[in-house]
Write an enzyme that holds these catalytic residues in place. Structure first.
Site, PDB file in Angstrom:
ATOM      1  N   LYS A 370       0.748  -1.163   0.110  1.00 51.18           N
ATOM      2  CA  LYS A 370      -0.012   0.029   0.053  1.00 51.18           C
ATOM      3  C   LYS A 370       0.888   1.309   0.043  1.00 51.18           C
ATOM      4  CE  LYS A 370      -4.123   1.553   2.152  1.00 51.18           C
ATOM      5  NZ  LYS A 370      -5.216   1.070   3.477  1.00 51.18           N
ATOM      6  N   GLU A 456     -18.971  -7.145  10.311  1.00 54.44           N
ATOM      7  CA  GLU A 456     -20.082  -6.481  11.308  1.00 54.44           C
ATOM      8  C   GLU A 456     -20.819  -7.436  11.831  1.00 54.44           C
ATOM      9  OE1 GLU A 456     -18.250  -3.478   8.474  1.00 54.44           O
ATOM     10  OE2 GLU A 456     -19.174  -5.216   8.333  1.00 54.44           O
ATOM     11  N   ARG A 484     -24.752  -3.808   7.705  1.00 54.13           N
ATOM     12  CA  ARG A 484     -24.413  -4.953   7.470  1.00 54.13           C
ATOM     13  C   ARG A 484     -24.674  -6.060   8.422  1.00 54.13           C
ATOM     14  NH1 ARG A 484     -20.223  -5.098   3.522  1.00 54.13           N
ATOM     15  NH2 ARG A 484     -19.006  -6.196   4.939  1.00 54.13           N
TER      16      ARG A 484
END
Length: 743
Positions: A370, A456, A484
């Site tokens: 990243k 979640e 979610r």
């Protein structure tokens, strides 16, 4: 290679015309093809990109003040200037593709530096983006980007380069993939773990439409998103359906934001799944094209198998036979690990996968970094995941003057204060410790901090289990992401009356991230659940009180919602809301459940009286509107305005509502939530209570409009939604028969 020799080739090419195409080659004929992917060669490939970053071009050579220049990009972007669509990549040579990647990285940097946005993830997929658009024929071959905060390079290559200056701005480009924006955005996103399901649906549709032999469906998913259970539901289904779906697992070791938060699981990426993919990466060297060709030959036509045998005779494979891994057990053909920044190796591997004859799904596991190619991002703990405007040469981020604390920080500090006195308090986050303030809690109480990854549903039921055993779980999740885990909220928490405390950050309009991240619906989707206490603070002091209230509420579940952004501040508390305080306390006091408060009472001697009933942080604008209305000359000094803070959506303060209905001519409710929320509940109980029967009380709910509000600043969005003071004033004036609307 002629079509007769390779019937799967989709265009007539020669080695000279396409040096990156797959065929019998020698190292001299294809210097970019690595024989053995040794650590030294891997380091050499990465060093070449880093060297390019420091090459010393003309662009971006100025620095901020005395800060050192750590990045200099290319002096120009001649190749990128010639790319109007992905089709323009097809004729580039091997060296030109490498140069294009360098230019694309610099263009991404300069674009985001002027607007802010998700940078680190985009820098990490530059080479992958170039390779995908070179090998596949988008949009006929749909490329689905999971979460899609990494799509800036994709947008630049697909005809939107000229509009990158509008990124995440009002009427500008979305910060995520958006189907209405471009045919190249095959599937909209913003939340995670959806890409494989979407790509699988497209692949099945291609099969039913009779075009699966000519087309491919590709899902690009990160090692964070693949921790979500939906990704495994899709993979479990993919092999069963015998589809040609291609999954690219982009593994960059960044599961949470930020990864490295102290928690009960340590400081590594959250979850055993991340550890598993990490072991896959480290258990063997990067796979090069020759090694891949040998292992992949069973999926290719016989003539290509013969080619692969000759390749194998030229050089021995470095990939040793190993036991099957999780993805193979799910029915995927696993390819990897592959260096995701080695473009010359990535392209022929993708070409092989594209041209396979078998319908077995394939998972290509690539390792990326990243922020790759930009030293400030690589060195940062968050890898420049999300950045404000910044200076490209130095990496300096323009943060603006230090101002008022955020609601997130107020919550985190308050929870820490309570946790110091009660070891039963635990905090849970779903891969968002930084955004929810749980990273601060984790630094203080690591063994009581749980980052469950992007999960979640699990977070909610995990908290329910903790509550069963007498702990006091605080589940800190963005409002939009709790959607979610809705069934778990209903089934596992509310129906069992378990005292789980839901902390809904980013409630309401969130600004530049746009529709997928607005917390618009929580009041509506939670308000219909029996036995759930719902609170919304109007300011930071009220937030302290509500954290204390949630802490002491041990007999039922509750939710506290608050917006993104900074608080009102001490001066605002005194001047706007009338508080008599000189310093903020560190702890609040528990509130009586279901009791609101008067902030300003109308003068009872005035002929006309209006009540503004606010839930949440629209209270300060309501106070501003009230003062303006009372000073409005059109009413001749005979208009009195009451302002009340509901505090609770459930249970509602019936005594307060009855008083407001009885003593006022007009009642306006104000909330930063969708239709079906607080205002609708107020109307419902007033109707049942008979307060509307005589027709004297005029009631208007002010809510978010029934549409998705696009990216803009929060204030621009509030104006569009009609929740600013001027709109409150206009609503009252209209109800009182004043046609002239104040601006």
């Amino acid at each position: 290679v002629t079509p007769a020799a390779n019937p799967l080739s989709r265009r007539v090419v020669t080695p000279a015309a396409n040096p990156l195409s797959r065929r019998v080659v020698t190292p001299a004929a294809n210097p970019l093809s690595r024989r053995v992917a040794t650590p030294a060669r891997q380091a050499e490939a990465r060093a070449s990109v880093r060297a390019e970053a420091f090459a010393g071009g003309e662009r971006g050579s100025e620095s901020v003040g005395a800060l050192p220049v750590v990045y200099r990009g290319p002096s120009g972007t001649p190749l990128l200037d010639g790319i109007a669509s992905p089709a323009d990549l097809k004729g580039l040579s091997k060296q030109q593709l490498l140069q294009l990647a360098t230019e694309l990285r610099h263009e991404t940097l300069t674009s985001v530096s002027a607007t802010g946005g998700h940078l680190g993830s985009s820098l990490g997929v530059i080479e992958l983006t170039v390779a995908l658009h070179y090998v596949f024929n988008a949009p006929e071959d749909p490329i689905v980007w999971d979460v899609s905060h990494q799509v800036y390079p994709h947008k630049i290559l697909t005809g939107r380069r000229s509009r990158m200056s509008t990124l995440r701005q009002k009427d500008g480009l979305s910060g995520f993939a958006k189907r209405s924006e471009s045919p190249y955005d095959a599937f909209g996103a913003g939340h995670s773990s959806t890409s494989i399901s979407a790509a699988l649906g497209m692949a099945v549709a291609q099969k039913l439409n009779g075009v699966s032999e000519q087309r491919n469906a590709i899902a690009v998913i990160g090692d964070g998103a693949i921790t979500g259970g939906m990704a495994y539901e899709a993979m479990n289904n993919a092999a069963y359906l015998s589809t040609k779906v291609i999954v690219v697992l982009n593994d960059n070791g960044q599961v949470s934001l930020p990864t490295g938060t102290q928690s009960a699981g340590g400081v590594g990426p959250a979850g055993a799944l991340s550890a598993y993919t990490g072991r896959l990466l480290t258990s063997k060297p990067f796979l090069d094209f020759r090694s891949f060709a040998k292992s992949f030959s069973s999926l290719l036509p016989e003539n290509l198998q013969a080619v692969n045998k000759r390749i194998d005779a030229f050089t021995r494979s470095t990939l040793q036979a190993s036991s099957s891994n999780l993805f193979e057990e799910l029915g995927f053909y696993y390819v990897g690990p592959v260096d995701g920044h080695d473009l010359a190796n990535l392209v022929p591997i993708l070409e092989n996968i594209r041209d396979r004859r078998d319908n077995k799904p394939v998972l290509l596991h690539i390792k990326t970094e990243k922020g790759f190619g930009y030293p400030p991002a690589v060195a940062a703990s968050d890898k420049y995941h999300g950045v404000p405007k910044f200076d490209v040469p130095t990496g300096y981020q323009y943060q603006g003057p230090k101002g008022k604390p955020s609601y997130t920080n107020i919550f985190a500090n308050a929870l820490i204060e309570h946790a110091q006195d009660d070891q039963k308090i635990v905090a849970i986050t779903a891969a968002m410790p930084g955004g929810t303030g749980i990273d601060k809690f984790g630094r203080r109480f690591p063994k009581r901090t749980f980052d469950v990854g992007i999960a979640e549903q699990h977070a909610v039921t995990f908290a329910a289990g903790l509550a069963v055993e007498g702990l006091k779980p605080f589940v800190a999740i963005y409002s939009t992401f709790l959607q979610r885990g809705y069934d778990q909220v209903v089934h596992d928490v509310v129906t069992q009356k378990l005292p789980v405390r839901f902390i809904l950050d980013r409630a309401g309009l969130v600004g530049n991230d746009g529709p997928t991240h607005h917390g618009s619906f929580d009041l509506a989707y939670l308000g219909c659940l029996p036995g759930l206490v719902i609170m919304a603070p109007s300011d930071e002091l009220e937030l302290l009180h509500m954290v204390a209230t949630a802490y002491e509420l041990d007999t039922m579940p509750c939710a506290v919602r608050f917006p993104r952004g900074n608080c009102i501040g001490l001066e605002g508390l005194r001047e706007q809301l009338g508080y008599d305080i000189t310093a903020m306390p560190t702890k609040g006091t528990a509130l009586p459940i279901g009791r609101g408060r008067y902030v300003k009472r109308a003068d009872p001697s005035r002929k006309q009286r209006v009540a503004l009933l606010s839930l949440g942080t629209r209270l300060a604008p309501a106070m501003q509107a009230a003062r303006a209305l009372e000073e409005d000359s059109d009413f001749g000094g005979q208009l009195g305005v009451t302002v009340a803070d509901a505090r609770f959506m459930k249970p509602l303060d019936m005594e307060l509502l009855r008083e407001l209905a009885r003593d006022h001519d007009v009642l306006v409710t104000i909330e930063e939530g969708s239709v079906g929320g607080f205002g609708d509940h107020v109307l419902h109980v007033l109707a049942l209570d008979g307060a509307l029967d005589d027709g004297k009380l005029r009631v208007r709910p002010m809510v978010l409009p029934d549409k998705f509000i696009e990216a803009a600043t929060q204030q621009e969005q509030l104006d569009e939604a009609g929740l600013s003071p001027s709109y409150i004033i206009a609503t009252v004036r209209k109800l009182l028969g004043k046609s002239r609307v104040l601006v």
